[in-house]
Scaffold this motif. Structure first.
Motif, mmCIF file in Angstrom:
data_model
loop_
_atom_site.group_PDB
_atom_site.id
_atom_site.type_symbol
_atom_site.label_atom_id
_atom_site.label_comp_id
_atom_site.label_asym_id
_atom_site.label_seq_id
_atom_site.Cartn_x
_atom_site.Cartn_y
_atom_site.Cartn_z
ATOM 1 N N UNK A 175 51.713 43.151 45.286
ATOM 2 C CA UNK A 175 50.351 43.270 44.750
ATOM 3 C C UNK A 175 50.021 42.066 43.880
ATOM 4 N N UNK A 176 50.954 41.678 43.007
ATOM 5 C CA UNK A 176 50.728 40.526 42.127
ATOM 6 C C UNK A 176 50.612 39.230 42.928
ATOM 7 N N UNK A 177 51.418 39.075 43.958
ATOM 8 C CA UNK A 177 51.341 37.867 44.784
ATOM 9 C C UNK A 177 49.980 37.770 45.465
ATOM 10 N N UNK A 178 49.493 38.892 45.967
ATOM 11 C CA UNK A 178 48.174 38.891 46.606
ATOM 12 C C UNK A 178 47.080 38.582 45.582
ATOM 13 N N UNK A 179 47.198 39.154 44.382
ATOM 14 C CA UNK A 179 46.222 38.869 43.334
ATOM 15 C C UNK A 179 46.226 37.384 42.988
ATOM 16 N N UNK A 180 47.413 36.787 42.916
ATOM 17 C CA UNK A 180 47.501 35.363 42.600
ATOM 18 C C UNK A 180 46.851 34.515 43.686
ATOM 19 N N UNK A 181 47.012 34.902 44.944
ATOM 20 C CA UNK A 181 46.362 34.176 46.036
ATOM 21 C C UNK A 181 44.848 34.217 45.884
ATOM 22 N N UNK A 182 44.328 35.402 45.610
ATOM 23 C CA UNK A 182 42.873 35.566 45.443
ATOM 24 C C UNK A 182 42.396 34.756 44.234
ATOM 25 N N UNK A 183 43.105 34.872 43.123
ATOM 26 C CA UNK A 183 42.709 34.149 41.913
ATOM 27 C C UNK A 183 42.796 32.640 42.110
ATOM 28 N N UNK A 184 43.791 32.199 42.841
ATOM 29 C CA UNK A 184 43.944 30.772 43.117
ATOM 30 C C UNK A 184 42.755 30.250 43.930
#
Length: 124
Positions: free
Chosen positions: A90-99
């Protein structure tokens, strides 16, 4: 040029960028904590495999050591690791979106600055 002299449109984009950047840093920090705990669990599970099933195992719950069977501890650790693995994804996906959001905002900021004849300077 100071931020106060920037056009309101640019100030708004910078504020959005800063908010997204703060979210990115927070999620990245949470991801690192989760990864550290997964690593610790992996280490414990690896060491537990060398113990005989009849070996007494103690688990720290708060400030109390509780005697449990090796199987119980292994099962609890595996369940915890599974939960943490879901959080990690979940955090990895959030980081992709935020990036992507950060990149989009950087592009918009540069575009708007150029519209006003200004250039963006990289922060170090």
């Amino acid at each position: 040029m100071s931020e106060q002299r920037l056009p309101p449109e640019v100030q708004q984009l910078i504020a959005q960028y800063q908010a997204v950047r703060e979210s990115y840093v927070k999620v990245d920090s949470e991801l690192k904590l989760v990864e550290a705990e997964i690593s610790e669990i992996d280490n414990v599970l690896e060491n537990l495999q060398y113990l005989q099933d009849s070996t007494e195992v103690y688990k720290l719950i708060g400030q109390v050591l509780v005697k449990k069977s090796k199987d119980e501890v292994v099962k609890e650790l595996q369940e915890r690791k599974e939960l943490l693995s879901l959080k990690r994804e979940k955090y990895r996906k959030q980081l992709e979106v935020l990036s992507r959001q950060l990149a989009d905002l950087e592009s918009k900021i540069r575009e708007v600055l150029s519209k006003y004849g200004l250039t963006a300077q990289k922060q170090t």
